[in-house]
Write an enzyme that holds these catalytic residues in place. Structure first.
Site, PDB file in Angstrom:
ATOM      1  N   ASP A  89       0.879  -1.160   0.000  1.00  0.00           N
ATOM      2  CA  ASP A  89       0.000   0.000   0.000  1.00  0.00           C
ATOM      3  C   ASP A  89       0.928   1.224   0.000  1.00  0.00           C
ATOM      4  O   ASP A  89       2.106   1.137   0.385  1.00  0.00           O
ATOM      5  CB  ASP A  89      -0.959   0.002   1.198  1.00  0.00           C
ATOM      6  CG  ASP A  89      -2.162   0.920   0.940  1.00  0.00           C
ATOM      7  OD1 ASP A  89      -2.081   1.762   0.021  1.00  0.00           O
ATOM      8  OD2 ASP A  89      -3.182   0.797   1.655  1.00  0.00           O
TER       9      ASP A  89
HETATM   10  C1  BGC Z   1      -5.055   3.210  -0.023  1.00  0.00           C
HETATM   11  C2  BGC Z   1      -5.080   2.236  -1.165  1.00  0.00           C
HETATM   12  C3  BGC Z   1      -4.862   2.959  -2.469  1.00  0.00           C
HETATM   13  C4  BGC Z   1      -3.540   3.698  -2.385  1.00  0.00           C
HETATM   14  C5  BGC Z   1      -3.174   4.444  -3.639  1.00  0.00           C
HETATM   15  C6  BGC Z   1      -3.833   4.109  -0.048  1.00  0.00           C
HETATM   16  O1  BGC Z   1      -3.979   5.148   0.852  1.00  0.00           O
HETATM   17  O2  BGC Z   1      -5.101   2.520   1.196  1.00  0.00           O
HETATM   18  O3  BGC Z   1      -6.293   1.546  -1.189  1.00  0.00           O
HETATM   19  O4  BGC Z   1      -4.882   2.056  -3.525  1.00  0.00           O
HETATM   20  O5  BGC Z   1      -3.616   4.633  -1.335  1.00  0.00           O
HETATM   21  O6  BGC Z   1      -3.980   5.559  -3.802  1.00  0.00           O
END
Ligand code: BGC
Length: 732
Positions: A268
């Protein structure tokens, strides 16, 4: 923040030129699309230098990895997910890029998709998103999200597929197949145990092994083993003391070991914390690490240094590179591919269909709904959620929608000039008694009042990064609804929310309530079509609506939000309806609940044993009839209860369902297979799934608390994993 920003256009042109040149000569194996994928992977792997391999393991902007022009490797793009293709942002910040070509189709929130209980529709949605990803030049779409709704307060419940692992697995599998059918990778997230937003970056989650296996992993397992998902995103939180993006047990042992996952694990954004842990514990692609230059990401120069010094074997690097290359070839990064399509009428129709099919009719006393526009002269539409735009909200899952039909627009579009539609805001963050007075006046003057209540994507509502603080409707909406209802007995409440809300102050007095969720860009049209009976509602709740927060398992066990950055899931297996059923607690609305404008009758249950080795163990068959005068769809649900299990089990569990569309007075025989896994629980001592000999009750119905048929089935032999059983079946 980018160390050495490369001119993007130049790199792309160079990549294409090199790739084109190599292909023209007959070229190397990796550029030959007719070669088997693994042969291409191995060929390219051999040609990459150490530094080039490293470049494939980390971002070179917020959502890309570097091109390698020497070998014709183009830049690779990832994108959020899961409701459509997110707007482009600046390479190195979270600010919108300000483009004019990144408007996209916005599907309803995933919780609405789950409420359709229709995996085939999830597949259509996935196909549309895959086509839009192609058109926008994205290879990896960051979705679906399959984290289980453990608490109704979870800030990202709206982005997930509800509280049941079986339902979430079926819906995710459909969605992923759809996306990947277009040659775009789906990335299932967030692996694993990311069930609250509060403290998500630091939280350490502890739970027993059975709970992990039976509740929190099955949807991921289905994504990997059944849908062949190409990418998995690690979660922010820790699990048993190790961050999930660097978690040996989850990534190496379970995902790659037990499940044989061959694709890539991406962090993530900002979920990587340590080079050694990331390198050794299963991370293949590091994205979004804050406060570091891209070349200094944990899997960049620090990993390179460790490889050079011999701290890490080259095989560790090559495994990660192979996984990245596999996904690059699977997504046709080097080959010609379909151009995709963006913002088509077909995609918008899919968005509307999902929204319509997901609307849940919670209550409909005296057939208050549907409304007949020919009998209404004046309609009062009340509430901020009738006009609020939702598609861009919720943080990473927000979409720059080409347009968004609000409920008020949808209603006006549906009734045209025939009905006088008035609007009153009724409530708002600023809160004022005048708003209520104005709404009451509008309701008094109208034949029918519709209050669009609910939540939104602001902080502490349905959004990433925070959880809700309580179950209540904010901004005095309870009072608003009660007063509007007093002013006009024909008051309908439509909830626009992504998670359960408390309704006790007004539910008994209001004749009809719909849960419309966040319906995406076509949400307003969809809800209008349901309100006026163009389509009969057929959504079913993918999560339990508790009467009070204290009734909800994690809260009843005082096991949320944890203390000092740690939480133990003390409710264990008893998540959602598993808890309410086992502990005999009355929910406000049960899991699987959803009414229709027509009526369905269930009859003639038959259980049959399937003879074929390797096939399902048994089949449950029954007749379903639409006995009303309207077309409609019913979601028939199959739950299994085990009599006297050796280990405690939830009272019953969902193990099959089918959404059946029936014309008025049509009937159909419905057949639902029951795999051996439907009977099994995870035995921590044996480290495997056990279908225990003994008696089981097969319960068939319209919701988890509206069971219409039952049968009994006896397994005569205990089996671990895939032994073939002889089963004796008796029907009651
Ligand atoms: C989220 C993810 C997301 C990523 C990219 C993170 O803060 O938890 O679900 O895909 O950001 O935007």
């Amino acid at each position: 923040m980018r160390a050495n920003p490369a001119p993007l256009m130049l790199v792309l042109l160079l990549s294409v030129a090199v790739a084109g040149g190599l292909r023209a000569k007959g070229g190397p194996v990796y550029l030959d699309a007719s070669q088997p994928r693994e042969a291409r992977v191995e060929d390219l792997l051999r040609r990459l230098s150490l530094e080039e391999k490293i470049a494939l393991l980390h971002g070179d902007s917020k959502f890309t990895t570097a091109a390698i022009p020497r070998l014709g490797i183009p830049r690779r793009w990832l994108s959020d997910g899961p409701h459509g293709v997110r707007e482009d942002i600046e390479p190195d910040t979270w600010k919108p890029a300000g483009r004019t070509d990144d408007y996209a189709t916005c599907m309803p929130a995933q919780i609405a998709l789950a409420a359709t209980w229709d995996p085939a529709l999830a597949q259509s949605e996935g196909e549309a998103i895959g086509q839009e990803a192609l058109a926008r030049g994205k290879q990896i779409m960051l979705g679906p999200g399959v984290n289980i709704q453990r608490t109704p307060l979870g800030g990202r419940s709206f982005e997930y597929l509800g509280e049941d692992p079986f339902l979430a697995g079926r819906m995710a599998t459909g969605y992923i197949r759809g996306v990947q059918s277009q040659g775009v990778a789906s990335c299932v997230k967030h692996f694993a145990a990311n069930n609250q937003e509060l403290d998500r970056m630091i939280l350490n989650v502890e739970m027993d092994e059975r709970t992990l296996r039976e509740i929190y992993l099955p949807a991921f397992k289905a994504a990997v083993e059944e849908a062949g998902v190409l990418a998995v995103m690690g979660a922010y939180n820790q699990f048993r003391g190790q961050h999930c993006c660097e978690n040996d047990y989850l990534l190496n042992k379970i995902l790659k070991g037990e499940w044989g996952f061959q694709g890539l694990v991406v962090s993530d954004w900002g979920g990587t914390h340590d080079t050694y842990q990331a390198a050794c514990n299963g991370l293949d692609l590091e994205m979004g690490t804050e406060n570091r230059f891209y070349d200094d990401y944990y899997l960049a120069s620090p990993f390179l240094a460790g490889l050079r010094s011999g701290q890490y074997p080259l095989s560790l690097l090559d495994d990660k590179v192979r996984r990245n290359l596999r996904v690059m070839f699977a997504t046709h990064l080097f080959d010609d591919h379909a151009p995709g399509s963006l913002n088509t009428a077909a995609h918008q129709a899919t968005a509307r269909q999902v929204a319509e099919q997901g609307v849940v009719l919670l209550k409909n006393q005296g057939a208050a709904l549907p409304l007949d526009p020919l009998r209404i002269h004046c309609l009062a539409v009340i509430g901020e959620n009738a006009v609020a735009h939702q598609t861009h909200g919720g943080e990473s899952s927000g979409i720059k929608a080409l347009y968004e039909i609000t409920p008020l627009q949808g209603i006006i579009g549906r009734v045209g000039d025939r009905v006088n539609v008035t609007y009153a805001k009724g409530y708002g963050a600023e809160g004022s008694p005048d708003l209520i007075h104005e709404a009451v006046r509008a309701a008094k003057e109208a034949d029918v009042a519709i209050v669009f209540a609910g939540l939104g994507h602001g902080p502490y509502f349905d959004t990433e990064g925070t959880d809700r603080k309580d179950l209540r409707l904010p901004y005095g909406q309870d009072e608003l609804i009660s007063q509007v209802r007093q002013a006009n007995p024909k008051t309908v409440v439509v909830l626009v929310s992504g998670s359960p809300v408390q309704m006790d102050p007004w539910l008994a007095d209001v004749p009809a309530v719909l849960e419309a969720w966040y319906g995406g860009m076509e949400g307003g049209n969809a809800v209008a079509r349901v309100l006026f009976g163009d389509v009969s509602p057929s959504g079913k709740l993918p999560c339990t609506y508790p009467k009070r927060l204290e009734d909800s398992p994690a809260h009843a066990c005082k096991a949320y939000p944890g203390t000092n950055g740690a939480v133990r899931y003390d409710e264990g297996l008893l998540v959602g309806y598993r808890y309410f059923d086992t502990k005999e607690i009355e929910p406000l609305f049960p899991f699987g609940h959803g009414l229709s404008y027509t009526r369905f009758e269930y009859s003639n249950i038959k259980l049959t044993q399937e003879a074929e080795a390797g096939g399902p163990l048994a089949k449950v068959e029954f007749e379903l009839a639409n006995t009303g005068d309207r077309a409609g769809a019913e979601v028939a649900q199959v739950y299994i209860h085990q009599f006297q299990p050796s280990l405690p089990r939830p009272f019953k569990e969902l193990k099959g369902f089918r959404k059946v569309f029936l014309k008025p007075h049509e009937r159909q025989t419905v057949s639902i297979p029951l795999e051996q896994s439907a009977f099994a629980y995870y035995d921590p001592d044996q480290g495997g799934w056990l279908a225990e000999k003994g008696d089981y009750e097969i319960l068939v119905g319209s919701s988890s608390r509206d069971l219409r048929l039952s049968g009994k089935l006896t397994l005569e032999q205990t089996s671990l994993k895939r032994l073939i059983l002889s089963a004796r079946l008796t029907t009651h």
